[in-house]
Enzyme design. Structure first.
Site, short mmCIF file in Angstrom:
data_model
loop_
_atom_site.label_atom_id
_atom_site.label_comp_id
_atom_site.label_asym_id
_atom_site.label_seq_id
_atom_site.Cartn_x
_atom_site.Cartn_y
_atom_site.Cartn_z
N PHE A 140 0.96 -1.07 0.12
CA PHE A 140 -0.03 0.05 0.05
C PHE A 140 0.96 1.26 0.05
O PHE A 140 1.66 1.40 0.91
CB PHE A 140 -0.78 0.02 1.26
CG PHE A 140 -1.77 1.21 1.13
CD1 PHE A 140 -2.99 1.17 0.37
CD2 PHE A 140 -1.65 2.20 2.04
CE1 PHE A 140 -3.77 2.27 0.33
CE2 PHE A 140 -2.60 3.60 1.89
CZ PHE A 140 -3.76 3.28 1.09
N ASP A 225 8.93 2.42 1.53
CA ASP A 225 8.17 3.20 1.95
C ASP A 225 7.80 3.15 3.45
O ASP A 225 7.39 1.94 4.04
CB ASP A 225 6.58 2.71 1.18
CG ASP A 225 5.33 3.59 1.83
OD1 ASP A 225 5.39 4.15 2.74
OD2 ASP A 225 4.35 3.44 1.03
N LYS A 254 2.63 9.77 8.38
CA LYS A 254 1.79 9.22 9.66
C LYS A 254 2.62 9.82 10.64
O LYS A 254 2.20 10.76 11.27
CB LYS A 254 1.83 7.68 9.39
CG LYS A 254 0.69 7.43 8.39
CD LYS A 254 0.12 5.83 8.45
CE LYS A 254 -1.18 5.74 7.68
NZ LYS A 254 -0.67 4.82 6.59
C1 LIG Z 1 -0.88 5.15 4.92
C2 LIG Z 1 -0.02 4.79 4.28
C3 LIG Z 1 0.33 5.39 2.97
C4 LIG Z 1 -0.57 6.69 2.54
O1 LIG Z 1 -0.61 7.76 3.23
P1 LIG Z 1 -1.34 9.03 3.42
O2 LIG Z 1 -1.03 9.88 4.24
O3 LIG Z 1 -2.82 8.51 3.45
O4 LIG Z 1 -1.49 9.74 1.68
C5 LIG Z 1 1.34 5.11 2.09
N1 LIG Z 1 2.08 4.22 2.32
C6 LIG Z 1 1.91 3.45 3.47
C7 LIG Z 1 3.06 2.16 3.73
C8 LIG Z 1 0.80 3.66 4.21
O5 LIG Z 1 0.66 3.17 5.55
#
Ligand SMILES: *Cc1c(COP(=O)(O)O)cnc(C)c1O
Length: 405
Positions: A140, A225, A254
Site C-alpha cells: 500500500f 515506503d 503518518k
Molecule cells: C498510510 C500509508 C500511505 C498513505 O499515506 P496518506 O497520508 O494516507 O497519503 C502510504 N504508504 C503506507 C505504507 C501507508 O501505511
C-alpha cells in the site's frame, strides 16, 4: 454548543461523500492514550489515528511546538524557505542515510514524489527505456493514481480509467519471483519493510537483502515506503536500520507529524539532483507549522526511554495477545515489530476482523484492522504499561463477546 446542537454521526451520510463508513461514536477529546466521545464515554486508544498519533493525543511538547509556531508564522510557500523546515531537514539528514529531504503533506504525496524522482533519475542517467517499477501484491502506497497503481491491491486502483504504465507486481518475500522479473529495464523497486495495510507482514531479512543486491546489480533504485513503519513505530527511528539494508529513497509520514499532516521524502544528493527547480513541487510542503510539530515529534521519539518503551510494550502486547489466544483460540499468529502489531485470525474467524473492531469499541477500546483477517494495534509510542494492560483486558472482553456470539 449544547449536546443537542452538536453534530451527530447520522449527519455524516447527509453531508459527506460516502467513501468512508465511520464508527457510530463521535470522539471529541483526547489525552495521551485516552479518548472521550460526545457522551463522555472513555476509550483506550490502540489505534493511534492509524499509526499517526505517535505520542498520543495532545502531547505537551507537540502542543507547545504548535502554539509557539502558531503565534509566529504559519505559511510562506516554497517561494521562501523557513526555519522549522530547515531545522527538520537537518535533523532527518543527521539521523538517517539521507543527504536531501523533500517535504510533502501526506504519505501518498511523499510516495508520488519518490516515484516521479526515480523515473526522472533513470531517464537522466540511463535513457527512456529504463522505466519499469516493481512493487508487491498487498503493498500500500497511498491513493493518488500513481501511488495506488503501484500499490498491490487492484480493488483500490481499478475503475478510474487508464492507469500509469510500466508497473509490475510480484509476490512479497518471494526471492525467485523477483530474480525472474528484475532486469536492466527496472527503474526502481518499491516496498514497505513491513507491509502495514496488507496485514502486518514483515519482509524476511534474506528477501530484503536480496532486493538490495538485485537493485544494485541492475542499477535500479530501492524505495522504502516507511510511511507507517517510520518515526520510531518499529522501535528504531526507521525500520530499515533493523534490516541492515539502506534504501536509495525513503518516505515518511503518518507518525512523523504525530497528528499534524506532514510527510518527507529522503534520498541521497546524487539522486536528489534529478529534481531540478520546476520539476516537482507542493504549495504546503515544508509548511512551518507542520515542520515545527514534526521537529518536536522527532526530538521526543529519539529519546532512549521512548524507544525502550516501544520494545517493552511490544513484548507486553505479544504476551497478552498470546494469553488471550490460549483462552479463546482465535488467532493463527501474533506478529509485527515495535508498536505495529497484527493478530491474524485463524481459520474459524476468517473475514471477521471487523467484528473484533466493533466489539472492541463496545468494550471501550479503539483498535484497527489490516484487511479482513488481521486485527491491528498501533498505539502511542509512549503508552504506559498500565494502559496496555487495561486495553488488553478490554480487548479480551471483546474477544469473549465475538466468540460467544
Ligand atoms: C498510510 C500509508 C500511505 C498513505 O499515506 P496518506 O497520508 O494516507 O497519503 C502510504 N504508504 C503506507 C505504507 C501507508 O501505511
Amino acid at each position: 454548543m449544547t449536546a443537542q446542537q452538536a453534530p451527530t454521526r447520522a449527519q455524516f451520510d447527509d453531508v459527506m461523500v460516502p467513501n468512508y463508513n465511520p464508527a457510530n461514536i463521535v470522539p471529541v477529546r483526547g489525552e495521551g492514550s485516552h479518548v472521550w466521545d460526545q457522551q463522555g464515554r472513555e476509550f483506550i486508544d490502540f489505534a493511534g489515528g492509524i499509526a499517526v498519533n505517535s505520542l498520543g493525543h495532545c502531547h505537551p511538547a507537540l502542543v507547545r511546538a504548535l502554539t509557539e509556531q502558531g503565534n509566529k508564522l504559519w505559511h510562506l510557500s516554497n517561494v521562501f524557505t523557513n526555519e522549522p523546515a530547515l531545522k527538520l531537514a537537518q535533523t532527518l539528514v543527521d539521523h538517517t542515510f539521507a543527504e536531501r529531504v523533500y517535504f510533502a503533506n501526506s504519505g501518498a504525496e511523499a510516495n508520488e514524489a519518490a516515484l516521479k524522482l526515480v523515473r526522472r533519475y533513470a531517464l537522466d542517467h540511463f535513457g527512456p527505456d529504463k522505466d519499469q517499477i516493481l512493487a508487491f501484491h498487498q503493498g500500500f502506497h497511498g491513493r493518488t493514481f500513481f501511488t495506488v497503481s503501484v500499490g498491490g491491491q487492484p480493488a483500490y486502483s481499478e475503475g478510474f480509467g487508464p492507469k500509469p504504465g510500466a508497473i509490475d507486481h510480484l509476490p512479497f518475500n518471494d526471492i525467485q519471483a523477483l530474480e525472474a522479473a528484475i532486469s536492466d529495464r527496472t527503474c526502481a523497486v518499491m516496498m514497505e519493510p513491513m507491509q502495514g495495510e496488507g496485514g502486518i507482514v514483515p519482509a524476511n531479512p534474506e528477501f530484503i537483502q536480496r532486493v538490495r543486491e538485485l537493485c544494485d546489480q541492475h542499477n535500479a533504485l530501492l524505495i522504502f515506503d516507511e510511511v507507517q513503519t517510520g518515526a520510531g513505530r518499529t522501535g528504531t527511528l526507521y525500520a530499515y536500520e533493523q534490516f541492515g539494508v539502506t534504501p536509495d529513497v525513503l518516505t515518511s509520514a503518518k507518525g512523523l507529524g504525530g497528528g499534524f499532516p506532514v510527510a518527507a521524502m529522503l534520498t541521497t544528493a546524487k539522486i536528489a539532483a534529478s529534481l531540478k527547480p520546476g520539476t516537482h513541487g507542493s504549495t504546503y510542503g515544508g509548511n512551518p507549522l507542520a515542520c515545527a510539530v514534526a521537529q518536536a515529534v522527532i526530538d521526543e521519539i529519539r529519546k532512549p526511554e521512548v524507544l525502550e518503551n516501544v520494545a517493552a510494550r511490544h513484548q507486553q502486547f505479544r504476551d497478552g495477545l498470546n494469553a488471550i489466544n490460549d483462552r479463546y483460540k482465535v488467532f493463527s499468529e501474533v506478529r509485527g515489530m515495535g508498536l505495529l502489531i497484527g493478530a491474524a485470525l485463524n481459520e474459524d474467524y476468517q473475514g471477521r476482523a471487523r467484528d473484533f473492531l466493533v466489539a472492541s469499541a463496545d468494550a471501550g477500546l479503539m483498535c484497527l484492522i489490516a484487511g479482513a483477517n488481521v486485527v491491528r494495534f498501533a498505539p502511542s509510542l509512549v503508552i504506559t504499561e498500565a494502559e496496555v494492560a487495561e486495553g488488553l483486558a478490554r480487548f479480551e472482553r471483546a474477544v469473549a463477546a465475538v466468540t460467544a456470539a
